[in-house]
Design a protein around this motif. Structure first.
Motif, PDB file in Angstrom:
ATOM      1  N   SER A  13      44.168  30.571  37.417  1.00  0.00           N
ATOM      2  CA  SER A  13      44.128  31.617  38.906  1.00  0.00           C
ATOM      3  C   SER A  13      45.310  30.748  39.840  1.00  0.00           C
ATOM      4  O   SER A  13      45.031  29.589  39.356  1.00  0.00           O
ATOM      5  N   ARG A  15      46.127  32.022  42.381  1.00  0.00           N
ATOM      6  CA  ARG A  15      46.128  31.959  43.809  1.00  0.00           C
ATOM      7  C   ARG A  15      45.753  30.939  44.718  1.00  0.00           C
ATOM      8  O   ARG A  15      45.123  29.750  44.793  1.00  0.00           O
ATOM      9  N   SER A  18      42.085  30.077  45.847  1.00  0.00           N
ATOM     10  CA  SER A  18      41.692  30.648  45.062  1.00  0.00           C
ATOM     11  C   SER A  18      39.902  29.720  44.557  1.00  0.00           C
ATOM     12  O   SER A  18      39.910  28.577  45.303  1.00  0.00           O
ATOM     13  N   TYR A  19      38.980  30.687  44.374  1.00  0.00           N
ATOM     14  CA  TYR A  19      37.521  30.255  44.024  1.00  0.00           C
ATOM     15  C   TYR A  19      37.777  29.808  42.797  1.00  0.00           C
ATOM     16  O   TYR A  19      37.099  28.830  42.874  1.00  0.00           O
ATOM     17  N   PRO A  78      38.568  33.501  36.039  1.00  0.00           N
ATOM     18  CA  PRO A  78      38.243  34.789  36.772  1.00  0.00           C
ATOM     19  C   PRO A  78      38.147  35.403  36.165  1.00  0.00           C
ATOM     20  O   PRO A  78      37.608  35.370  34.557  1.00  0.00           O
ATOM     21  N   GLU A  79      37.068  37.096  36.556  1.00  0.00           N
ATOM     22  CA  GLU A  79      37.736  38.211  35.719  1.00  0.00           C
ATOM     23  C   GLU A  79      38.466  39.054  36.313  1.00  0.00           C
ATOM     24  O   GLU A  79      38.530  39.198  37.479  1.00  0.00           O
ATOM     25  N   TYR A  80      39.646  39.727  35.951  1.00  0.00           N
ATOM     26  CA  TYR A  80      40.513  40.874  35.645  1.00  0.00           C
ATOM     27  C   TYR A  80      39.935  41.824  34.659  1.00  0.00           C
ATOM     28  O   TYR A  80      39.630  41.561  34.215  1.00  0.00           O
ATOM     29  N   ASN A  81      39.599  43.045  35.428  1.00  0.00           N
ATOM     30  CA  ASN A  81      38.864  44.626  34.728  1.00  0.00           C
ATOM     31  C   ASN A  81      38.151  43.668  33.707  1.00  0.00           C
ATOM     32  O   ASN A  81      38.824  44.571  32.279  1.00  0.00           O
ATOM     33  N   TYR A  82      37.432  43.513  33.681  1.00  0.00           N
ATOM     34  CA  TYR A  82      36.115  43.410  32.879  1.00  0.00           C
ATOM     35  C   TYR A  82      36.904  41.993  31.344  1.00  0.00           C
ATOM     36  O   TYR A  82      36.083  41.777  30.353  1.00  0.00           O
ATOM     37  N   ALA A 114      34.491  31.568  38.424  1.00  0.00           N
ATOM     38  CA  ALA A 114      33.597  32.582  39.621  1.00  0.00           C
ATOM     39  C   ALA A 114      34.364  34.271  40.170  1.00  0.00           C
ATOM     40  O   ALA A 114      35.383  34.161  39.493  1.00  0.00           O
ATOM     41  N   SER A 115      33.542  35.214  40.373  1.00  0.00           N
ATOM     42  CA  SER A 115      34.206  36.085  41.083  1.00  0.00           C
ATOM     43  C   SER A 115      33.565  36.494  42.413  1.00  0.00           C
ATOM     44  O   SER A 115      32.689  35.941  42.390  1.00  0.00           O
ATOM     45  N   ILE A 116      34.077  37.394  42.443  1.00  0.00           N
ATOM     46  CA  ILE A 116      33.800  37.434  44.291  1.00  0.00           C
ATOM     47  C   ILE A 116      32.521  39.060  43.932  1.00  0.00           C
ATOM     48  O   ILE A 116      31.806  39.251  44.682  1.00  0.00           O
ATOM     49  N   GLY A 117      32.308  39.591  42.665  1.00  0.00           N
ATOM     50  CA  GLY A 117      31.529  40.466  42.185  1.00  0.00           C
ATOM     51  C   GLY A 117      29.863  39.619  41.989  1.00  0.00           C
ATOM     52  O   GLY A 117      30.056  38.574  42.091  1.00  0.00           O
TER      53      GLY A 117
HETATM   54  C1  LIG Z   1      43.951  42.734  39.094  1.00  0.00           C
HETATM   55  C2  LIG Z   1      42.389  42.222  39.594  1.00  0.00           C
HETATM   56  C3  LIG Z   1      41.353  42.645  38.503  1.00  0.00           C
HETATM   57  C4  LIG Z   1      39.672  42.555  38.764  1.00  0.00           C
HETATM   58  N1  LIG Z   1      38.966  42.437  38.210  1.00  0.00           N
HETATM   59  C5  LIG Z   1      37.524  41.956  38.379  1.00  0.00           C
HETATM   60  C6  LIG Z   1      37.014  42.453  37.739  1.00  0.00           C
HETATM   61  O1  LIG Z   1      36.550  42.915  37.029  1.00  0.00           O
HETATM   62  N2  LIG Z   1      35.235  41.668  37.764  1.00  0.00           N
HETATM   63  C7  LIG Z   1      34.980  40.552  38.835  1.00  0.00           C
HETATM   64  O2  LIG Z   1      34.054  40.316  38.882  1.00  0.00           O
HETATM   65  N3  LIG Z   1      36.585  41.213  40.137  1.00  0.00           N
HETATM   66  C8  LIG Z   1      37.314  41.338  39.563  1.00  0.00           C
HETATM   67  N4  LIG Z   1      37.900  41.018  40.922  1.00  0.00           N
HETATM   68  C9  LIG Z   1      37.804  40.873  41.510  1.00  0.00           C
HETATM   69  C10 LIG Z   1      37.816  38.486  41.882  1.00  0.00           C
HETATM   70  O3  LIG Z   1      36.517  38.206  41.530  1.00  0.00           O
HETATM   71  C11 LIG Z   1      38.971  37.937  42.481  1.00  0.00           C
HETATM   72  O4  LIG Z   1      39.614  38.588  42.498  1.00  0.00           O
HETATM   73  C12 LIG Z   1      38.518  36.168  42.451  1.00  0.00           C
HETATM   74  O5  LIG Z   1      38.898  36.171  44.095  1.00  0.00           O
HETATM   75  C13 LIG Z   1      39.521  36.287  41.248  1.00  0.00           C
HETATM   76  O6  LIG Z   1      39.567  34.190  41.883  1.00  0.00           O
HETATM   77  P1  LIG Z   1      40.030  33.505  42.255  1.00  0.00           P
HETATM   78  O7  LIG Z   1      39.801  33.277  43.670  1.00  0.00           O
HETATM   79  O8  LIG Z   1      39.555  32.241  41.452  1.00  0.00           O
HETATM   80  O9  LIG Z   1      41.561  34.012  42.153  1.00  0.00           O
HETATM   81  C14 LIG Z   1      39.251  41.637  39.929  1.00  0.00           C
HETATM   82  C15 LIG Z   1      40.802  41.024  40.964  1.00  0.00           C
HETATM   83  C16 LIG Z   1      41.450  41.513  40.369  1.00  0.00           C
HETATM   84  C17 LIG Z   1      43.362  40.829  41.315  1.00  0.00           C
END
Ligand SMILES: Cc1cc2nc3c(=O)[nH]c(=O)nc-3n(C[C@H](O)[C@H](O)[C@H](O)COP(=O)(O)O)c2cc1C
Length: 188
Positions: A13, A15, A18-19, A78-82, A114-117
């Motif tokens: 990440s 960001r 970023s977590y 991180p996880e973006y769009n799975y 780490a993810s917010i989900g």
């Molecule tokens: C483009 C995008 C796609 C994301 N897709 C997912 C996802 O598939 N699963 C998930 O749990 N969180 C998803 N998120 C939320 C991220 O978990 C959250 O933005 C997280 O803070 C990203 O990691 P970071 O804090 O290290 O930047 C997505 C965020 C973005 C910006």
């Protein structure tokens, strides 16, 4: 291998808050005494262009040198769009090229994220693990560290205060060091 194990930590990440970068920072504090964990930041890496792979950007030359100098790798995704964020996959692709000159081959590797989900990057981690097959990396299977609901686990100052998560990261690093000593150094 009696020397301290050197681990290169890469968070996927860019960001500011970023977590995943914060989790990597926390991991540095939780590294066993017989190891060192140093981060590599992915900012400034252009999108991969195969026309440039024989003469890559300076940041990629540095990344490949840092990977080669490390005994083991820790990806914090991180996880973006799975799946794995493009910024991390892009860096992995750059450092895997040109064909026959991949920096990753033979490296012990561990994954956390780490993810917010609620699934804590599980799907991204399994996609990342698929890449290790062709990269010829040696993944640590367990423990799996999937930090769900990340927003609740860090303070407003970015400190990882959740003791359960800290313990998981500590055990992951201990296992990675043991795995690396068992395999021998992943240095080229
Ligand atoms: C483009 C995008 C796609 C994301 N897709 C997912 C996802 O598939 N699963 C998930 O749990 N969180 C998803 N998120 C939320 C991220 O978990 C959250 O933005 C997280 O803070 C990203 O990691 P970071 O804090 O290290 O930047 C997505 C965020 C973005 C910006």
């Amino acid at each position: 291998m009696n020397h301290p194990i050197s681990i290169l930590g890469i968070a996927g990440s860019l960001r500011q808050g970023s977590y995943n970068r914060l989790a990597l920072k926390a991991a540095r504090q939780l590294t066993p005494q017989d190891a060192r964990l140093e981060p590599f930041e992915l900012d400034g890496i252009p999108g991969f262009n195969q026309d440039e792979e024989q003469n890559p950007p300076a940041k990629i030359v540095e990344l490949k040198a840092r990977v080669r100098a490390a005994d083991a790798i820790l990806f914090v995704t991180p996880e973006y769009n799975y799946s794995v964020p493009g910024v991390l996959k892009n860096a992995i692709d750059w450092a895997s090229r040109p064909y026959g000159d991949s920096a990753w081959s033979g490296k012990p590797v561990a994954v956390m994220g780490a993810s917010i989900g609620m699934t804590g990057t599980a799907r991204a981690q399994y996609h990342l693990r698929q890449c290790f097959v062709f990269l010829n990396m040696y993944p640590l299977n367990q423990p799996e560290v999937m930090i769900a609901n990340a927003a609740e686990r860090f303070t407003e100052h970015g400190e990882l205060t959740d003791e359960n998560t800290r313990d998981h990261i500590r055990r992951l690093l201990e296992a990675l060091v043991a795995w690396t000593r068992r395999l021998g150094s992943g240095k080229a």
